[in-house]
Design an enzyme around this catalytic site. Sequence first.
Site, mmCIF file in Angstrom:
data_model
loop_
_atom_site.group_PDB
_atom_site.id
_atom_site.type_symbol
_atom_site.label_atom_id
_atom_site.label_comp_id
_atom_site.label_asym_id
_atom_site.label_seq_id
_atom_site.Cartn_x
_atom_site.Cartn_y
_atom_site.Cartn_z
ATOM 1 N N SER A 1 0.811 -1.217 0.000
ATOM 2 C CA SER A 1 0.000 0.000 0.000
ATOM 3 C C SER A 1 0.845 1.269 0.000
ATOM 4 O O SER A 1 0.492 2.263 -0.644
ATOM 5 C CB SER A 1 -0.943 0.009 1.200
ATOM 6 O OG SER A 1 -1.829 -1.089 1.139
ATOM 7 N N HIS B 1 -0.212 4.522 4.039
ATOM 8 C CA HIS B 1 -0.919 5.207 2.962
ATOM 9 C C HIS B 1 -0.481 6.671 2.857
ATOM 10 O O HIS B 1 -0.104 7.152 1.786
ATOM 11 C CB HIS B 1 -2.428 5.135 3.192
ATOM 12 C CG HIS B 1 -2.999 3.781 2.963
ATOM 13 N ND1 HIS B 1 -4.361 3.563 2.787
ATOM 14 C CD2 HIS B 1 -2.421 2.556 2.864
ATOM 15 C CE1 HIS B 1 -4.580 2.273 2.603
ATOM 16 N NE2 HIS B 1 -3.418 1.645 2.655
#
Length: 251
Positions: free
Chosen positions: A127, A178
């Site tokens: 991610s 993220h």
Amino acid sequence: MFIRNESFKDFLRFYPVISTLVTIHILLWITTEVIPLSFFMELKQLGVGHNGLIKSGEYWRIVTAMFFHFGLMHTLFNSFTLVLFGPALETMLGKMKFILFYLLTGVGGNVATLYLAHDFVIHAGASGAIYGLFGIYVYMMMYKKHLMDDQSSQIVKVILILGLIMTFLRTNINIYAHIFGLLTGFALGPLLLHNVRPFFTGTLKRYAVDDNEIHFDPDRWRKKRIPWKKIVLVLFWGAILTLVILEMFVR
């Protein structure tokens, strides 16, 4: 930029780094969850991110955690996003720069997780690197507008907004990976995009040689033009919507 219309064979040939990364994701998922092999299960235990163990000296986990995932949806979502948004950047940067970019953004997200999350946090997945892609595309939209067309910019905006919304609404999401993957990708923009040329899928295709002669095609009236671009666009958004829904409600 992001509408994939290559054949499977051409995709492997044009984007070897993306192809290798996705293959690793899928093989590791199969060997650890579908057909759990003891060697790969032990490898996963040694490879996933664990803040407490990293702080005790197992620093390799900062890198290896990028290649393991938790569950099918986690694997498919990251791999599918990489297939859509990675090829253009791999072509623009070149193989070695793209590998460096991918590792730095993934590591940036994992280092942030190490220092901002609790010691007992266990994490895995690409991610950080995925959001790194969005970060460098945001830099393009702001400072290198000639590198992206308007349609591609709109796609990035929509997917990024949806991704950030899910980041803060869903549980079991590594928010730090993220956000700091995104910031790392943005920060690397001015360093890696110097003298980079725009991505055009047409430059990757082999065109037939024109011999300057007129040819007669007896079946020309039977041939019908199929709106492939519209079909691909519908499939693209359909796949994105399906994955978003599954990611939100299934996992």
